[in-house]
Scaffold this motif. Sequence first.
Motif, mmCIF file in Angstrom:
data_model
loop_
_atom_site.group_PDB
_atom_site.id
_atom_site.type_symbol
_atom_site.label_atom_id
_atom_site.label_comp_id
_atom_site.label_asym_id
_atom_site.label_seq_id
_atom_site.Cartn_x
_atom_site.Cartn_y
_atom_site.Cartn_z
ATOM 1 N N GLY A 109 0.394 -2.816 -1.397
ATOM 2 C CA GLY A 109 -0.218 -1.511 -1.634
ATOM 3 C C GLY A 109 0.765 -0.496 -2.191
ATOM 4 O O GLY A 109 0.422 0.287 -3.088
ATOM 5 N N GLU A 110 1.986 -0.531 -1.686
ATOM 6 C CA GLU A 110 3.019 0.394 -2.164
ATOM 7 C C GLU A 110 3.347 0.125 -3.632
ATOM 8 O O GLU A 110 3.573 1.051 -4.420
ATOM 9 N N LYS A 111 3.369 -1.130 -4.021
ATOM 10 C CA LYS A 111 3.638 -1.463 -5.418
ATOM 11 C C LYS A 111 2.537 -0.916 -6.334
ATOM 12 O O LYS A 111 2.822 -0.332 -7.380
ATOM 13 N N TYR A 112 1.300 -1.112 -5.939
ATOM 14 C CA TYR A 112 0.201 -0.572 -6.741
ATOM 15 C C TYR A 112 0.266 0.959 -6.806
ATOM 16 O O TYR A 112 0.024 1.563 -7.849
ATOM 17 N N GLN A 113 0.592 1.563 -5.682
ATOM 18 C CA GLN A 113 0.612 3.022 -5.616
ATOM 19 C C GLN A 113 1.688 3.622 -6.513
ATOM 20 O O GLN A 113 1.503 4.692 -7.095
ATOM 21 N N THR A 114 2.801 2.923 -6.644
ATOM 22 C CA THR A 114 3.913 3.420 -7.460
ATOM 23 C C THR A 114 3.925 2.815 -8.864
ATOM 24 O O THR A 114 4.884 3.004 -9.616
ATOM 25 N N LEU A 115 2.850 2.093 -9.186
ATOM 26 C CA LEU A 115 2.719 1.448 -10.507
ATOM 27 C C LEU A 115 3.869 0.490 -10.793
ATOM 28 O O LEU A 115 4.282 0.298 -11.940
ATOM 29 N N ASN A 116 4.382 -0.121 -9.740
ATOM 30 C CA ASN A 116 5.444 -1.106 -9.857
ATOM 31 C C ASN A 116 4.835 -2.488 -9.686
ATOM 32 O O ASN A 116 4.619 -2.951 -8.575
ATOM 33 N N LYS A 170 5.032 -10.895 -11.771
ATOM 34 C CA LYS A 170 4.276 -9.638 -11.780
ATOM 35 C C LYS A 170 3.007 -9.781 -10.954
ATOM 36 O O LYS A 170 2.465 -10.881 -10.787
ATOM 37 N N LEU A 171 2.548 -8.641 -10.433
ATOM 38 C CA LEU A 171 1.282 -8.602 -9.720
ATOM 39 C C LEU A 171 0.135 -8.417 -10.705
ATOM 40 O O LEU A 171 0.261 -7.654 -11.661
ATOM 41 N N ASN A 172 -0.958 -9.098 -10.463
ATOM 42 C CA ASN A 172 -2.162 -8.867 -11.248
ATOM 43 C C ASN A 172 -2.886 -7.622 -10.722
ATOM 44 O O ASN A 172 -2.755 -7.260 -9.548
ATOM 45 N N VAL A 191 -6.977 3.414 5.097
ATOM 46 C CA VAL A 191 -5.527 3.317 4.889
ATOM 47 C C VAL A 191 -5.151 2.004 4.202
ATOM 48 O O VAL A 191 -4.095 1.913 3.563
ATOM 49 N N CYS A 192 -6.015 0.990 4.295
ATOM 50 C CA CYS A 192 -5.677 -0.307 3.696
ATOM 51 C C CYS A 192 -6.161 -0.446 2.262
ATOM 52 O O CYS A 192 -5.889 -1.453 1.603
ATOM 53 N N LEU A 193 -6.858 0.553 1.735
ATOM 54 C CA LEU A 193 -7.403 0.452 0.367
ATOM 55 C C LEU A 193 -6.346 0.197 -0.703
ATOM 56 O O LEU A 193 -6.602 -0.559 -1.644
ATOM 57 N N PRO A 194 -5.139 0.800 -0.620
ATOM 58 C CA PRO A 194 -4.124 0.505 -1.639
ATOM 59 C C PRO A 194 -3.773 -0.984 -1.739
ATOM 60 O O PRO A 194 -3.378 -1.449 -2.820
#
Length: 202
Positions: A109-116, A170-172, A191-194
């Motif tokens: 989730g943190e990776k998606y949130q930071t566009l990493n 990389k993440l899809n 809270v788990c949506l990311p």
Amino acid sequence: MDRNRKYMASLTREPFMYYEMKTTAKLKLEGLSDEEIIEKVFQENLYQYPTNRSLKTRAKGCLKRLSHLDDESLAWIVNRPTEVSKQVCLYAFMIDSRLIWEFMITVIGEKYQTLNYSYSSSDINIFLTRLREQNEQVSQWSEATFKKLKSVLGSLLRENGYIDNNKSTKLNLVMLDYKLKDKIIENGDEVCLPAFNYFNQG
């Protein structure tokens, strides 16, 4: 998610188990009791294992995860497209396992949130190392347990389309089903949506 819930090493014996979850959800929707489901799985080898040694353990594990879902969600596992069905199973897995919950939110989730969108197996290694350092219970697990957990987490990402294979870098960009999104919010688990690459615009 109960933040006081213990971390369970049983993940090494009970990984994602999508086929088993779908089979068990169908039996629950048919109205069988947990005891009847366990016995039916065992007697008829419904999971199609080469031996019946772990059938009852796996059935109990599936039932424990499915107990967090309502009948509508169970029906989604059985009747909706595989991609959606797997997302519901993943959500149930996250609710049931503190380790899976935290990994999916704090790492994925943190990776998606930071566009990493970079990914490597070291992401799993770092997560487990930190957990080991921060939690006395986890620090007592064996090296064999940690090795198996790394495999479970990697397989979980692969089976749910987050990565293409174990060598992915990389993440899809997964897409959360809108009905499941609404259900997660309804359950107070936003809270788990990311972890599903979804960010509430509100």
